[in-house]
Design a protein around this motif. Structure first.
Motif, PDB file in Angstrom:
ATOM      1  N   MET A  41      -2.268  -6.250   3.519  1.00 58.77           N
ATOM      2  CA  MET A  41      -1.352  -5.811   2.477  1.00 58.77           C
ATOM      3  C   MET A  41      -0.413  -6.948   2.091  1.00 58.77           C
ATOM      4  O   MET A  41      -0.037  -7.771   2.944  1.00 58.77           O
ATOM      5  N   GLY A  42      -0.055  -6.976   0.820  1.00 62.32           N
ATOM      6  CA  GLY A  42       0.819  -8.046   0.369  1.00 62.32           C
ATOM      7  C   GLY A  42       1.839  -7.574  -0.639  1.00 62.32           C
ATOM      8  O   GLY A  42       1.694  -6.506  -1.251  1.00 62.32           O
ATOM      9  N   TRP A  43       2.873  -8.376  -0.771  1.00 62.82           N
ATOM     10  CA  TRP A  43       3.867  -8.196  -1.823  1.00 62.82           C
ATOM     11  C   TRP A  43       3.886  -9.462  -2.674  1.00 62.82           C
ATOM     12  O   TRP A  43       3.903 -10.578  -2.140  1.00 62.82           O
ATOM     13  N   PHE A  44       3.880  -9.244  -3.968  1.00 64.40           N
ATOM     14  CA  PHE A  44       3.972 -10.317  -4.937  1.00 64.40           C
ATOM     15  C   PHE A  44       5.106  -9.970  -5.900  1.00 64.40           C
ATOM     16  O   PHE A  44       5.561  -8.835  -5.949  1.00 64.40           O
ATOM     17  N   ARG A  45       5.547 -10.954  -6.669  1.00 67.12           N
ATOM     18  CA  ARG A  45       6.582 -10.679  -7.647  1.00 67.12           C
ATOM     19  C   ARG A  45       6.368 -11.506  -8.900  1.00 67.12           C
ATOM     20  O   ARG A  45       5.736 -12.568  -8.849  1.00 67.12           O
ATOM     21  N   GLN A  46       6.880 -11.003  -9.998  1.00 67.79           N
ATOM     22  CA  GLN A  46       6.789 -11.718 -11.256  1.00 67.79           C
ATOM     23  C   GLN A  46       8.109 -11.596 -11.995  1.00 67.79           C
ATOM     24  O   GLN A  46       8.538 -10.499 -12.353  1.00 67.79           O
ATOM     25  N   ALA A  47       8.743 -12.736 -12.191  1.00 70.93           N
ATOM     26  CA  ALA A  47       9.990 -12.796 -12.945  1.00 70.93           C
ATOM     27  C   ALA A  47       9.668 -13.017 -14.421  1.00 70.93           C
ATOM     28  O   ALA A  47       8.590 -13.524 -14.757  1.00 70.93           O
ATOM     29  N   PRO A  48      10.580 -12.649 -15.307  1.00 63.94           N
ATOM     30  CA  PRO A  48      10.333 -12.837 -16.743  1.00 63.94           C
ATOM     31  C   PRO A  48      10.001 -14.279 -17.074  1.00 63.94           C
ATOM     32  O   PRO A  48      10.704 -15.205 -16.644  1.00 63.94           O
ATOM     33  N   GLY A  49       8.917 -14.463 -17.796  1.00 62.00           N
ATOM     34  CA  GLY A  49       8.524 -15.798 -18.222  1.00 62.00           C
ATOM     35  C   GLY A  49       7.856 -16.639 -17.153  1.00 62.00           C
ATOM     36  O   GLY A  49       7.561 -17.817 -17.380  1.00 62.00           O
ATOM     37  N   LYS A  50       7.608 -16.043 -15.985  1.00 64.86           N
ATOM     38  CA  LYS A  50       7.000 -16.796 -14.893  1.00 64.86           C
ATOM     39  C   LYS A  50       5.702 -16.122 -14.444  1.00 64.86           C
ATOM     40  O   LYS A  50       5.456 -14.956 -14.730  1.00 64.86           O
ATOM     41  N   GLU A  51       4.900 -16.883 -13.739  1.00 65.09           N
ATOM     42  CA  GLU A  51       3.665 -16.332 -13.212  1.00 65.09           C
ATOM     43  C   GLU A  51       3.955 -15.493 -11.960  1.00 65.09           C
ATOM     44  O   GLU A  51       4.972 -15.679 -11.287  1.00 65.09           O
ATOM     45  N   ARG A  52       3.036 -14.595 -11.680  1.00 63.83           N
ATOM     46  CA  ARG A  52       3.154 -13.803 -10.468  1.00 63.83           C
ATOM     47  C   ARG A  52       3.051 -14.725  -9.259  1.00 63.83           C
ATOM     48  O   ARG A  52       2.195 -15.618  -9.221  1.00 63.83           O
ATOM     49  N   GLU A  53       3.888 -14.495  -8.253  1.00 66.31           N
ATOM     50  CA  GLU A  53       3.876 -15.345  -7.070  1.00 66.31           C
ATOM     51  C   GLU A  53       3.847 -14.509  -5.799  1.00 66.31           C
ATOM     52  O   GLU A  53       4.315 -13.375  -5.757  1.00 66.31           O
ATOM     53  N   PHE A  54       3.302 -15.116  -4.794  1.00 61.16           N
ATOM     54  CA  PHE A  54       3.199 -14.488  -3.480  1.00 61.16           C
ATOM     55  C   PHE A  54       4.576 -14.396  -2.837  1.00 61.16           C
ATOM     56  O   PHE A  54       5.375 -15.325  -2.916  1.00 61.16           O
ATOM     57  N   VAL A  55       4.831 -13.263  -2.175  1.00 58.63           N
ATOM     58  CA  VAL A  55       6.087 -13.076  -1.449  1.00 58.63           C
ATOM     59  C   VAL A  55       5.836 -12.994   0.059  1.00 58.63           C
ATOM     60  O   VAL A  55       6.421 -13.730   0.836  1.00 58.63           O
ATOM     61  N   ALA A  56       4.954 -12.084   0.446  1.00 57.90           N
ATOM     62  CA  ALA A  56       4.676 -11.890   1.870  1.00 57.90           C
ATOM     63  C   ALA A  56       3.390 -11.091   2.019  1.00 57.90           C
ATOM     64  O   ALA A  56       2.986 -10.381   1.104  1.00 57.90           O
ATOM     65  N   SER A  57       2.779 -11.220   3.175  1.00 58.59           N
ATOM     66  CA  SER A  57       1.586 -10.436   3.464  1.00 58.59           C
ATOM     67  C   SER A  57       1.552 -10.091   4.938  1.00 58.59           C
ATOM     68  O   SER A  57       2.144 -10.786   5.773  1.00 58.59           O
ATOM     69  N   ILE A  58       0.856  -9.015   5.222  1.00 64.80           N
ATOM     70  CA  ILE A  58       0.660  -8.599   6.611  1.00 64.80           C
ATOM     71  C   ILE A  58      -0.808  -8.208   6.766  1.00 64.80           C
ATOM     72  O   ILE A  58      -1.350  -7.441   5.982  1.00 64.80           O
ATOM     73  N   MET A  59      -1.439  -8.800   7.763  1.00 60.17           N
ATOM     74  CA  MET A  59      -2.857  -8.600   7.966  1.00 60.17           C
ATOM     75  C   MET A  59      -3.143  -7.237   8.577  1.00 60.17           C
ATOM     76  O   MET A  59      -2.261  -6.594   9.133  1.00 60.17           O
ATOM     77  N   TRP A  60      -4.398  -6.848   8.500  1.00 60.76           N
ATOM     78  CA  TRP A  60      -4.799  -5.574   9.118  1.00 60.76           C
ATOM     79  C   TRP A  60      -4.490  -5.608  10.617  1.00 60.76           C
ATOM     80  O   TRP A  60      -4.189  -4.575  11.212  1.00 60.76           O
ATOM     81  N   SER A  61      -4.510  -6.823  11.201  1.00 60.01           N
ATOM     82  CA  SER A  61      -4.254  -6.988  12.625  1.00 60.01           C
ATOM     83  C   SER A  61      -2.770  -7.091  12.948  1.00 60.01           C
ATOM     84  O   SER A  61      -2.390  -7.102  14.122  1.00 60.01           O
ATOM     85  N   GLY A  62      -1.927  -7.204  11.918  1.00 62.13           N
ATOM     86  CA  GLY A  62      -0.490  -7.242  12.156  1.00 62.13           C
ATOM     87  C   GLY A  62       0.190  -8.573  11.914  1.00 62.13           C
ATOM     88  O   GLY A  62       1.417  -8.635  11.810  1.00 62.13           O
ATOM     89  N   GLY A  63      -0.563  -9.658  11.821  1.00 58.83           N
ATOM     90  CA  GLY A  63       0.054 -10.946  11.564  1.00 58.83           C
ATOM     91  C   GLY A  63       0.637 -11.016  10.165  1.00 58.83           C
ATOM     92  O   GLY A  63       0.095 -10.436   9.225  1.00 58.83           O
ATOM     93  N   SER A  64       1.758 -11.717  10.015  1.00 56.76           N
ATOM     94  CA  SER A  64       2.432 -11.771   8.721  1.00 56.76           C
ATOM     95  C   SER A  64       2.640 -13.209   8.260  1.00 56.76           C
ATOM     96  O   SER A  64       2.703 -14.140   9.072  1.00 56.76           O
ATOM     97  N   THR A  65       2.742 -13.357   6.960  1.00 50.37           N
ATOM     98  CA  THR A  65       2.968 -14.648   6.321  1.00 50.37           C
ATOM     99  C   THR A  65       3.999 -14.465   5.234  1.00 50.37           C
ATOM    100  O   THR A  65       4.014 -13.430   4.555  1.00 50.37           O
ATOM    101  N   TYR A  66       4.850 -15.473   5.046  1.00 44.08           N
ATOM    102  CA  TYR A  66       5.909 -15.399   4.043  1.00 44.08           C
ATOM    103  C   TYR A  66       5.909 -16.643   3.163  1.00 44.08           C
ATOM    104  O   TYR A  66       5.615 -17.752   3.632  1.00 44.08           O
ATOM    105  N   ALA A  67       6.266 -16.445   1.920  1.00 43.14           N
ATOM    106  CA  ALA A  67       6.553 -17.583   1.063  1.00 43.14           C
ATOM    107  C   ALA A  67       7.859 -18.211   1.538  1.00 43.14           C
ATOM    108  O   ALA A  67       8.718 -17.537   2.123  1.00 43.14           O
TER     109      ALA A  67
END
Length: 118
Positions: free
Chosen positions: A34-60
């Motif tokens: 699962m992941g979270w992404f965000r898009q600000a006005p006038g900008k491209e969508r960007e990665f925020v954070a993700s968490i794997m099915w196994s529980g490991g997480s990654t952050y921008a």
């Protein structure tokens, strides 16, 4: 694909906190990254954070130390706790899902607005 619905967005002052949540339905949630992404006005969508099915997480880098992603497989839910919010965090935040064997996130929610006022 899995259906995703986000909630918890809103307006908060700089330095405040907000918790976003996303509920999934339609597939076995525990098999999905699962992941979270965000898009600000006038900008491209960007990665925020993700968490794997196994529980490991990654952050921008933008959210390290301020954002925490978590999941509750019993509730088919992923959450993003955001603290020390900054005006530059203002964006539409999207929840996304990827089956653990897939290379890309293929299921997306409709997005929830987060506005951080200075």
């Amino acid at each position: 694909q899995v259906a995703l619905v986000e909630f918890g967005g809103g307006t908060v002052q700089a330095g405040g906190s907000l918790r976003l949540s996303c509920v999934a339905s339609g597939r076995t949630f525990s098999n999905y990254d699962m992941g979270w992404f965000r898009q600000a006005p006038g900008k491209e969508r960007e990665f925020v954070a993700s968490i794997m099915w196994s529980g490991g997480s990654t952050y921008a880098d933008s959210g390290k130390g301020r954002f925490t992603i978590s999941r509750d497989n019993a509730k088919n839910m992923v959450s993003l706790q955001m603290s020390s919010l900054k005006p530059e965090d203002t964006a539409v935040y999207y929840c996304a899902a990827r089956h653990y064997i897939d290379p890309v996130f293929g299921s997306w929610g409709q997005g929830t607005q987060v506005t951080v006022s200075s």
